[in-house]
Design a protein around this motif. Structure first.
Motif: not given
Ligand code: NFE
Length: 465
Positions: A64, A377, A382, A401-402, A449
């Motif tokens: 991302c 993202a 994000l 997001p994660s 991330c």
């Molecule tokens: Ni590493 Fe990312 C996305 C970001 S983490 S993938 O989409 O910011 O959720």
């Protein structure tokens, strides 16, 4: 009977994620989502030129990277009070859109789908679990063929990131003030032809396979569910105004405008000193690896004190597609539909490009300023928060997001969205807990991330998922 399952790492995910799940008579009674390594990007950025932030933060994650580049550019542009030229906006949309396509296609076929079909008896399909596989031979063959075609389709989408971004991943044409690649008529034609191929794959193959999965596993609309607490940040600004998705929050099913001041990070159960929490504009990154009662390197972002799910399902729900609440299959479905929506929008953006018009504006770095770059993202909302002092970065905080989806418990004992989605799940065979993998992967996890340096002495255990 009580039993604790430790899945470390969860495979077919971006980055390193582990899970700890307590079972009682096959039902999940408790779940902890664990980011086992530390991310230090905020620390790396201190004292640097704010114009470096896009290049550094893109390296947060290879899947991302465009989204991070754009969020970092936005933070500096907001600090400097600059609005980028239309051509620059379109190039950014196209680079990010192509990054969405490569990621969504890759997620469905390479990361999520192997939870539902066996594939041939060769790597990467071996070793595998045969728990709850429902496809007949014909569908198995078809999905295997599509799996291979998906690699090519995802690569083609990545090629568009390279064509307009300079390279993929980590596109370097995303610069504060706009973009650095001028679209020529020839380039636009080339991109259009690659994009048409990718759209053909989404329309003719991806969406059909999603339908097949839906009718074969309809019970997964009832698994991995969660409340309608959703968060979206503005994504893909349109010309002359608006955006493909506007910012919005949903609390208990009620939509409202996002109030940025209501975002705060809780570090009660994360390996950070208590002073590291609060609003990200005031936040810090003070690692505390030995902290008692903590189990993850992911902070717990909250909005109005609540854990919020983000991603394609949240975006679909907020933009009016309210047929379904969060569940495993609803997330996979929203992601596939979003891929088509983005591919179609990209064709409009290509039409709007004006070869020869400026793509960037000069930007003067302010001596002292504080600003955020809220963007979207692939996996959801994000945000980058930057404070500039004496022309250098004094503080930088990122909420991915994660981090929203995979957040741990907070001071109120409230679990994060993934932990919540796992709770109550019946695991048919604890030796092969496929249900857990399907739930977790429906969020398209990316804990890289959130983390970046392995803790010395950390041991990877045998995984079976
Ligand atoms: Ni590493 Fe990312 C996305 C970001 S983490 S993938 O989409 O910011 O959720």
């Amino acid at each position: 009977m009580k039993r604790r399952l430790s899945i470390n790492p969860v495979t077919r995910a971006n980055g390193v994620l582990s899970l700890e799940v307590d079972l009682e008579d096959h039902a999940v009674v408790d779940a902890r989502s664990i980011g086992p390594i530390f991310r230090g990007f905020e620390v790396l950025l201190k004292g640097r030129d704010p114009r470096d932030a896009p290049y550094f933060t893109e390296r947060v994650c290879g899947i991302c990277s465009a989204a991070h580049g754009i969020a970092a550019c936005l933070a500096l542009e907001n600090a400097a009070g600059v609005t980028i030229p239309p051509n620059g906006q379109l190039v950014r949309n196209l680079v990010l859109g192509a990054d969405f396509l490569q990621s969504h296609i890759r997620h469905f076929y390479l990361l999520a789908l192997p939870d539902y079909f066996a594939g041939p008896d060769v790597p990467p399909f071996r070793p595998r679990s045969f728990q709850d596989l429902r496809f007949g031979r014909e569908a198995e063959l078809r999905l295997t063929e599509h799996y291979v075609q998906a690699i090519a389709a995802s690569r083609r989408a990545h090629q568009v990131v390279g064509m307009l971004g300079g390279k993929a991943p980590f596109p370097h044409s995303l610069v504060p003030g706009g973009a650095s690649i001028s679209p020529t008529a020839h380039l636009v034609t080339e991109v259009r032809s690659v994009l048409r191929e990718v759209r053909g794959f989404i329309e003719g193959i991806y969406l059909d396979d999603l339908e097949l999965l839906k009718v074969t596993y309809p019970d997964y609309f009832e698994l991995g569910t969660g409340p309608l607490d959703l968060l979206v940040f503005r994504l893909f600004p349109l010309l002359p105004g608006g955006a493909l998705w506007d910012s919005g929050a949903v609390l208990d099913g009620r939509p409202e405008a996002v109030v940025e001041a209501e975002i705060a990070e809780d570090v009660t159960r994360a390996f950070f000193a208590q002073a590291a929490g609060g609003h990200p504009s005031q936040g810090h990154t003070y690692p505390d690896p030995g902290k008692e009662n903590s189990y993850t390197w992911v902070k717990a972002p909250r909005y109005r004190g609540r854990a919020m799910e983000c991603g394609p399902l949240a975006r679909a729900w907020l933009s009016g597609d309210r047929t379904r609440g969060p569940s495993v299959m609803a997330r996979l479905e929203a992601r596939a539909r979003e891929a088509l929506q983005v591919a179609r929008a990209m064709e409009d953006w290509l039409d709007q490009l004006v070869p020869g018009d400026p793509v960037t504006l000069p930007i003067t770095v302010p001596r002292n300023a504080s600003a955020s770059g809220l963007a979207g993202a692939q996996r959801g909302a994000l945000g980058h928060w930057m404070r500039i002092e004496g022309g250098r970065i004094a503080s930088y905080q990122i909420i991915t997001p994660s981090a929203w989806n995979f957040s741990p418990r907070d001071s109120q004992g409230q679990p994060g969205p993934v932990e919540r989605a796992l709770m109550g799940t019946r695991v048919e065979n604890p030796e092969e807990p496929v249900e857990l993998g399907r739930i977790v992967r429906s969020f398209d996890p990316c804990v890289s991330c959130a983390v970046h340096v392995t803790r010395a002495g950390g041991q990877a255990q045998v995984l079976k998922l």
